[in-house]
Design an enzyme around this catalytic site. Structure first.
Site, PDB file in Angstrom:
ATOM      1  N   CYS A 111     -15.204   0.939 -16.657  1.00 12.84           N
ATOM      2  CA  CYS A 111     -14.591   1.263 -17.955  1.00 12.84           C
ATOM      3  C   CYS A 111     -14.329   0.017 -18.810  1.00 12.84           C
ATOM      4  CB  CYS A 111     -13.318   2.063 -17.739  1.00 12.84           C
ATOM      5  SG  CYS A 111     -13.581   3.483 -16.688  1.00 12.84           S
ATOM      6  N   HIS A 246      -9.484   1.887 -23.848  1.00 19.75           N
ATOM      7  CA  HIS A 246     -10.267   2.811 -23.034  1.00 19.75           C
ATOM      8  C   HIS A 246      -9.488   4.131 -22.913  1.00 19.75           C
ATOM      9  CE1 HIS A 246     -12.393   4.786 -19.986  1.00 19.75           C
ATOM     10  NE2 HIS A 246     -11.490   4.579 -19.045  1.00 19.75           N
ATOM     11  N   ASN A 276     -12.479  11.282 -20.220  1.00 19.76           N
ATOM     12  CA  ASN A 276     -12.686   9.854 -19.965  1.00 19.76           C
ATOM     13  C   ASN A 276     -14.187   9.634 -19.759  1.00 19.76           C
ATOM     14  OD1 ASN A 276     -13.072   7.404 -18.619  1.00 19.76           O
ATOM     15  ND2 ASN A 276     -11.293   7.626 -17.289  1.00 19.76           N
TER      16      ASN A 276
END
Ligand code: COA
Length: 319
Positions: A111, A246, A276
């Site tokens: 990420c 993020h 996500n």
């Protein structure tokens, strides 16, 4: 020398999966997922792949930047969930968009991947090795999610975001501060084996996660990295228009904003609609902010990523 984002693009799979659909397969509920993560829906690939999404996002970013593909001298793709190991996705993107003069390679920093790709590109520019870069975060996390594990399958989504980065060699302003960190000793809290090989990997085929540890890590390290960037840049928190983080989940972002004593309205979010998307979360969010007209010349951003590795980092950016 100054590096600027000159254009953005994104691509999301057509199929939208809401929490009610997930709750038909595992023991969970829309209420639980929304209250714990903020996620309402996510896009899940059908015909699309990590490569096709990366190509679609890249074409949009190239058009938005108003450049010809031949001007691109560097293509970097960040991904952890491609259908293939070889060839690298960046080479496939290079061929599909016609970036015939570009070098191309992939990075894996989970990420934190888009931030990592950005920093590599800026470093290449500073070294005089590139003037125009295409950087992409693309994920088909549905490939590596265990759809019977309610602890993980509720979180993730598929998608891709891209940005064209240009060096301005006439500008005397130095590149803005960027930082990357890692702690490999804690790598075991978020893992996924490749599914290839003969069982030698210590990790299972699907994403496995200690959610509480990840939560603690993000809420501790991200405020520190933001403070580090503020200190390096000399910016006050009040000078920053948006903190683009993020999109792991809403509770993490809310806790980070609270720790920094900053209003949540300065932390744009898209995990509600997209889940996500690992390295795609930040560039997809940047593209939607760009399309909404939130990013004007001079807009100041702090962008920060965090995730498996463990890895984390951030960058100051002026639009
Ligand atoms: N639906 C309903 N109940 C669930 C559930 C789900 N999808 N997932 C877990 N539960 C249950 C657990 O079994 C547990 O039940 P128990 O108390 O009877 O044992 C209870 O809910 C609490 O589980 P816990 O794991 O402690 O939940 P949590 O409050 O820590 O929330 C996360 C779980 C994953 C949402 C949270 O830890 C988190 O946000 N972590 C960060 C994850 C992340 O962002 N990862 C990506 C990083 S890039």
């Amino acid at each position: 020398m100054f590096a600027k984002i000159a254009g953005t693009g994104s691509a999301l799979p057509e199929r939208v999966v809401d929490n009610f659909e997930i709750a038909r397969n595992v023991d969970t509920s829309d209420e639980w997922i929304q209250s714990r993560t903020g996620v309402r829906t996510r896009h899940i690939a059908g015909e699309e792949t990590a490569v096709s999404l990366a190509i679609d996002a890249s074409k949009e970013a190239i058009k938005d930047a108003g450049i010809s593909p031949e001007e691109i001298d560097l293509v970097i793709v960040s991904t952890v969930s491609a259908e293939q190991l070889l060839p690298c996705l960046a080479c496939e993107v290079q061929a599909a968009v016609g970036a015939d003069n570009a070098a191309a390679f992939d990075v894996n920093a989970a990420c934190t991947g888009f931030i990592t790709a950005y920093q590599i590109a800026v470093g290449q520019m500073k070294a005089g090795l590139a003037k125009t870069a295409l950087i992409i975060g693309t994920e088909c996390l549905s490939n590596i999610v265990d759809w019977t594990d309610r602890g993980t399958c509720i979180l993730f989504g598929d998608g891709a975001g891209a940005a064209v980065l240009k060096a301005d060699t006439t500008c005397e302003t130095e590149i803005l501060p960027m930082v990357l960190h890692a702690d490999g000793r804690k790598g075991g809290v978020l893992t996924c084996g490749s599914g290839t090989g003969n069982g030698k990997s210590a990790y299972g085929r699907y994403v496995q996660m200690d959610g509480k540890e990840i939560y603690r890590f993000a809420v501790k390290e991200v405020p520190m990295v933001i403070k580090e960037l503020l200190s390096l840049s000399g910016w006050e928190a009040g000078d920053v228009d948006y903190f683009v983080l993020h999109q792991a989940n809403r509770r993490i972002i809310e806790a980070i904003a609270k720790r920094l004593h900053l209003d949540e309205s300065r932390f744009p979010m898209n995990m509600m609609d997209n889940g996500n998307m690992s390295s795609a979360s930040i560039p997809v969010l940047l593209d939607s902010m760009n399309k909404k007209g939130m990013l004007k010349p001079g807009t100041r951003l702090i962008i920060a990523g965090f995730g498996a590795g463990l890895t984390w980092g951030g960058t100051c950016l002026t639009w």
